[in-house]
Design an enzyme around this catalytic site. Sequence first.
Site, PDB file in Angstrom:
ATOM      1  CE1 TYR A 257      -3.607  -2.418   6.026  1.00  0.00           C
ATOM      2  CE2 TYR A 257      -3.222  -0.090   5.593  1.00  0.00           C
ATOM      3  CZ  TYR A 257      -3.435  -1.376   5.122  1.00  0.00           C
ATOM      4  OH  TYR A 257      -3.474  -1.614   3.771  1.00  0.00           O
TER       5      TYR A 257
ATOM      6  CE  LYS B 293      -0.566  -4.467   3.033  1.00  0.00           C
ATOM      7  NZ  LYS B 293      -1.028  -5.745   2.395  1.00  0.00           N
TER       8      LYS B 293
ATOM      9  CB  THR C 122      -0.913  -0.006   1.251  1.00  0.00           C
ATOM     10  OG1 THR C 122      -1.488   1.292   1.409  1.00  0.00           O
ATOM     11  CG2 THR C 122      -0.151  -0.340   2.525  1.00  0.00           C
ATOM     12  CG  ASP C 123      -1.001   5.139  -0.921  1.00  0.00           C
ATOM     13  OD1 ASP C 123      -1.593   4.524  -0.011  1.00  0.00           O
ATOM     14  OD2 ASP C 123      -1.508   6.132  -1.500  1.00  0.00           O
ATOM     15  CD  GLU C 124      -3.072   3.741   4.872  1.00  0.00           C
ATOM     16  OE1 GLU C 124      -4.243   3.650   4.527  1.00  0.00           O
ATOM     17  OE2 GLU C 124      -2.715   3.709   6.058  1.00  0.00           O
TER      18      GLU C 124
HETATM   19  P1  NAD Z   1     -10.429  -6.461   2.633  1.00  0.00           P
HETATM   20  O1  NAD Z   1     -10.347  -6.257   4.097  1.00  0.00           O
HETATM   21  O2  NAD Z   1     -11.665  -6.083   1.904  1.00  0.00           O
HETATM   22  O3  NAD Z   1     -10.166  -8.008   2.295  1.00  0.00           O
HETATM   23  C1  NAD Z   1      -9.179  -8.763   2.948  1.00  0.00           C
HETATM   24  C2  NAD Z   1      -9.464 -10.241   2.675  1.00  0.00           C
HETATM   25  O4  NAD Z   1      -8.430 -11.009   3.300  1.00  0.00           O
HETATM   26  C3  NAD Z   1     -10.796 -10.728   3.269  1.00  0.00           C
HETATM   27  O5  NAD Z   1     -11.501 -11.503   2.321  1.00  0.00           O
HETATM   28  C4  NAD Z   1     -10.380 -11.582   4.454  1.00  0.00           C
HETATM   29  O6  NAD Z   1     -11.285 -12.642   4.742  1.00  0.00           O
HETATM   30  C5  NAD Z   1      -9.023 -12.103   4.000  1.00  0.00           C
HETATM   31  N1  NAD Z   1      -8.162 -12.440   5.134  1.00  0.00           N
HETATM   32  C6  NAD Z   1      -7.893 -11.664   6.231  1.00  0.00           C
HETATM   33  N2  NAD Z   1      -7.094 -12.350   7.068  1.00  0.00           N
HETATM   34  C7  NAD Z   1      -6.832 -13.563   6.487  1.00  0.00           C
HETATM   35  C8  NAD Z   1      -6.052 -14.676   6.859  1.00  0.00           C
HETATM   36  N3  NAD Z   1      -5.376 -14.705   8.026  1.00  0.00           N
HETATM   37  N4  NAD Z   1      -6.002 -15.730   6.025  1.00  0.00           N
HETATM   38  C9  NAD Z   1      -6.677 -15.720   4.844  1.00  0.00           C
HETATM   39  N5  NAD Z   1      -7.444 -14.699   4.444  1.00  0.00           N
HETATM   40  C10 NAD Z   1      -7.519 -13.621   5.257  1.00  0.00           C
HETATM   41  O7  NAD Z   1      -9.156  -5.729   2.036  1.00  0.00           O
HETATM   42  P2  NAD Z   1      -8.966  -4.969   0.641  1.00  0.00           P
HETATM   43  O8  NAD Z   1      -9.335  -3.570   0.803  1.00  0.00           O
HETATM   44  O9  NAD Z   1      -9.548  -5.785  -0.432  1.00  0.00           O
HETATM   45  O10 NAD Z   1      -7.367  -5.023   0.523  1.00  0.00           O
HETATM   46  C11 NAD Z   1      -6.717  -6.139  -0.062  1.00  0.00           C
HETATM   47  C12 NAD Z   1      -5.223  -5.916  -0.012  1.00  0.00           C
HETATM   48  O11 NAD Z   1      -4.877  -4.739  -0.735  1.00  0.00           O
HETATM   49  C13 NAD Z   1      -4.651  -5.729   1.391  1.00  0.00           C
HETATM   50  O12 NAD Z   1      -3.408  -6.373   1.444  1.00  0.00           O
HETATM   51  C14 NAD Z   1      -4.501  -4.227   1.524  1.00  0.00           C
HETATM   52  O13 NAD Z   1      -3.462  -3.905   2.424  1.00  0.00           O
HETATM   53  C15 NAD Z   1      -4.125  -3.869   0.100  1.00  0.00           C
HETATM   54  N6  NAD Z   1      -4.474  -2.492  -0.314  1.00  0.00           N
HETATM   55  C16 NAD Z   1      -5.749  -2.022  -0.115  1.00  0.00           C
HETATM   56  C17 NAD Z   1      -6.078  -0.748  -0.566  1.00  0.00           C
HETATM   57  C18 NAD Z   1      -7.472  -0.183  -0.383  1.00  0.00           C
HETATM   58  O14 NAD Z   1      -7.686   0.984  -0.672  1.00  0.00           O
HETATM   59  N7  NAD Z   1      -8.448  -0.966   0.068  1.00  0.00           N
HETATM   60  C19 NAD Z   1      -5.100   0.046  -1.195  1.00  0.00           C
HETATM   61  C20 NAD Z   1      -3.821  -0.470  -1.362  1.00  0.00           C
HETATM   62  C21 NAD Z   1      -3.514  -1.748  -0.938  1.00  0.00           C
HETATM   63  O1  DAU Z   2      -3.907   4.324   0.845  1.00  0.00           O
HETATM   64  C1  DAU Z   2      -4.257   2.975   0.745  1.00  0.00           C
HETATM   65  C2  DAU Z   2      -5.052   2.561   1.965  1.00  0.00           C
HETATM   66  O2  DAU Z   2      -6.327   3.169   1.841  1.00  0.00           O
HETATM   67  C3  DAU Z   2      -5.167   1.051   2.132  1.00  0.00           C
HETATM   68  O3  DAU Z   2      -3.902   0.524   2.367  1.00  0.00           O
HETATM   69  C4  DAU Z   2      -6.114   0.711   3.292  1.00  0.00           C
HETATM   70  O4  DAU Z   2      -6.318  -0.691   3.358  1.00  0.00           O
HETATM   71  C5  DAU Z   2      -7.433   1.405   3.064  1.00  0.00           C
HETATM   72  O5  DAU Z   2      -8.291   1.148   4.156  1.00  0.00           O
HETATM   73  C6  DAU Z   2      -7.241   2.896   2.881  1.00  0.00           C
HETATM   74  O6  DAU Z   2      -6.811   3.517   4.107  1.00  0.00           O
HETATM   75  P1  DAU Z   2      -7.420   4.940   4.594  1.00  0.00           P
HETATM   76  O7  DAU Z   2      -7.242   5.035   6.046  1.00  0.00           O
HETATM   77  O8  DAU Z   2      -6.915   6.034   3.748  1.00  0.00           O
HETATM   78  O9  DAU Z   2      -8.975   4.680   4.197  1.00  0.00           O
HETATM   79  P2  DAU Z   2     -10.339   4.999   4.954  1.00  0.00           P
HETATM   80  O10 DAU Z   2     -11.428   4.716   3.979  1.00  0.00           O
HETATM   81  O11 DAU Z   2     -10.405   4.335   6.289  1.00  0.00           O
HETATM   82  O12 DAU Z   2     -10.250   6.562   5.194  1.00  0.00           O
HETATM   83  C7  DAU Z   2     -10.096   7.469   4.099  1.00  0.00           C
HETATM   84  C8  DAU Z   2     -10.053   8.874   4.679  1.00  0.00           C
HETATM   85  O13 DAU Z   2     -11.360   9.188   5.197  1.00  0.00           O
HETATM   86  C9  DAU Z   2      -9.104   9.051   5.837  1.00  0.00           C
HETATM   87  O14 DAU Z   2      -8.550  10.372   5.789  1.00  0.00           O
HETATM   88  C10 DAU Z   2      -9.980   8.921   7.076  1.00  0.00           C
HETATM   89  C11 DAU Z   2     -11.299   9.502   6.594  1.00  0.00           C
HETATM   90  N1  DAU Z   2     -12.509   8.933   7.218  1.00  0.00           N
HETATM   91  C12 DAU Z   2     -12.679   7.592   7.166  1.00  0.00           C
HETATM   92  C13 DAU Z   2     -13.797   7.000   7.715  1.00  0.00           C
HETATM   93  C14 DAU Z   2     -13.976   5.505   7.682  1.00  0.00           C
HETATM   94  C15 DAU Z   2     -13.466   9.759   7.779  1.00  0.00           C
HETATM   95  O15 DAU Z   2     -13.332  10.997   7.801  1.00  0.00           O
HETATM   96  N2  DAU Z   2     -14.593   9.189   8.333  1.00  0.00           N
HETATM   97  C16 DAU Z   2     -14.794   7.838   8.334  1.00  0.00           C
HETATM   98  O16 DAU Z   2     -15.821   7.353   8.867  1.00  0.00           O
END
Ligand code: NAD
Ligand code: DAU
Length: 341
Positions: free
Chosen positions: A147, A151, A123-125
Site C-alpha cells: 500500500y 502511494k 500519506t505519512d506512511e
Molecule cells: P477509503 O478506502 O475510505 O476511500 C477510498 C475511495 O476511493 C472509495 O470511495 C473508493 O470507492 C474510491 N476508489 C477506489 N478505487 C477507485 C478507482 N479506481 N476509481 C475511482 N474511485 C476509486 O479511503 P480513505 O481512508 O478515505 O483515504 C482517502 C485517501 O486519503 C487515500 O488516498 C489514502 O491513501 C489517503 N490517506 C488516508 C489516511 C487514513 O488514515 N485513512 C491517512 C492519510 C492519507
Molecule cells: O498513516 C496513515 C495511514 O493510516 C493511511 O495512509 C492508511 O490509508 C490508513 O489505513 C492507516 O494505515 P494503518 O495501517 O496505520 O491503519 P490501520 O487502521 O489499518 O491500523 C492502525 C494500527 O492498528 C496499526 O498499527 C495496525 C493495528 N491494527 C489494525 C487493525 C485493523 C490492529 O492491531 N488490529 C486490527 O485489527
Amino acid sequence: MKILVTGGAGFIGSNFVRYHLLACPNDEIVNLDALTYAGNIKNLDAVIGNSSHSFIKGDIRDVSLVDSVVEGVDSIVHFAAESHVDRSIDNASQFLETNMLGTGVLLEAAKKHRVKKFVHVSTDEVYGSIEDGSFTESSPIRPNSPYSASKAASDLLALSYYATYKLPVTVTRCSNNFGPYQFPEKLIPLFITNAKSDKPLPIYGDGLNVRDWIYVDDHCSAVGTVLKNGKSGEVYNIGGGSEKTNIEITDIILKKLGKPESLKTYIEDRQGHDRRYSINCEKIETELGWKPAYSFEQSIESTIDWYMENEEWWSDIKSGRYMEFYEKLYAGRIADASKRE
Ligand code: NAD
Ligand code: DAU
C-alpha cells in the site's frame, strides 16, 4: 471554482465534500468515485440534492471518462485509492492499478486540460517507520507495505508532473484519520463496532505500535487550506499531534463503552508492521497558518458516539461481503498465534 474530487464516496473524501460545500458554498464539486467495496453512496446522504454537488460513478483508470470529466474543472483534489494495508499484503495488484496507474491517468488529463491546481492526497506512511524523532517533508521516502509503496509511487509521480511540465501539483502527507463514515476495517471503527457487539478486538503483535491520530475534519480543513494557498511543487505534512499506542486506543474504546478487558485478543503480527509513525508539521503551520482544531480526547468521544448512533450504517457493511476477507484473515492468525504458545 469547479473542483473535481476523486474518491468522494469514501471515508475522508465524503467528509471533505461535506466540509468544503459548507466552507465554500460558491464552489461546485464534481465527485468521481468507482464505489468499490470502500465507497458508499450513503456517505453522501447529506449532500445528495445539493445543486453544487454532482456524483459520477466511474473509475479513475478510465482514460476517456477521466478526460471528459476533467475538461472544464479548475482544480482536482485526489483522494481515490485502495487504502487498507492488510488488503495490500493479501494482494497488491489492485493497489498498483488504482494508486499508481489511476493517478497517472488523472495527471495526464490534468496536464492536457491545464488544471490550475492538483492536490494529491498522500500519506505519512510513505516515510516508513521511525523509532525516535519525526519526519519532515525532506526526509527520505522509505515505504514498507505494498500500500505505502504504491502511494509513494503516486506521490512521486505527481511531483514529477510539476518538475517536468509545471503542472501545479501540491502533495499532502497526512497521519492516521478517524471519525464518522470510516470503513470498519480500520483500527478505530473496527474496534468500536466489534466491542459494541461483544466481539474480540484483534490486536496485532504486542499492541505497542504507535500512530499519530487526527480527526478527519482537521484533515479536511488542512486539504482545504492547501487547495487555497499551498505552493505548487511543495509537500505538506498534516498531523494531529496525538501519538498513541494501539493498546491505548483499545483501552479508551473499552472504557467508554463499558466493555471488559477480556475482549482484547492478541494475534499474529501484521507482516512488515511499521512500529511508529511520526511527522513534523511545522511547515503547514508556519507557512499556511493551519493547525488542528479538535483535541484527540474530544473527537474520539464524539466518534464513538457517532458509531453508537449510526449502527445501521456499519451493521449493513459488516453483514456484507467485506467480512469474507476478514474471516479468512483473522481465523488464520488467531490459529497461528495459539500454535506458537
Ligand atoms: P477509503 O478506502 O475510505 O476511500 C477510498 C475511495 O476511493 C472509495 O470511495 C473508493 O470507492 C474510491 N476508489 C477506489 N478505487 C477507485 C478507482 N479506481 N476509481 C475511482 N474511485 C476509486 O479511503 P480513505 O481512508 O478515505 O483515504 C482517502 C485517501 O486519503 C487515500 O488516498 C489514502 O491513501 C489517503 N490517506 C488516508 C489516511 C487514513 O488514515 N485513512 C491517512 C492519510 C492519507
Ligand atoms: O498513516 C496513515 C495511514 O493510516 C493511511 O495512509 C492508511 O490509508 C490508513 O489505513 C492507516 O494505515 P494503518 O495501517 O496505520 O491503519 P490501520 O487502521 O489499518 O491500523 C492502525 C494500527 O492498528 C496499526 O498499527 C495496525 C493495528 N491494527 C489494525 C487493525 C485493523 C490492529 O492491531 N488490529 C486490527 O485489527
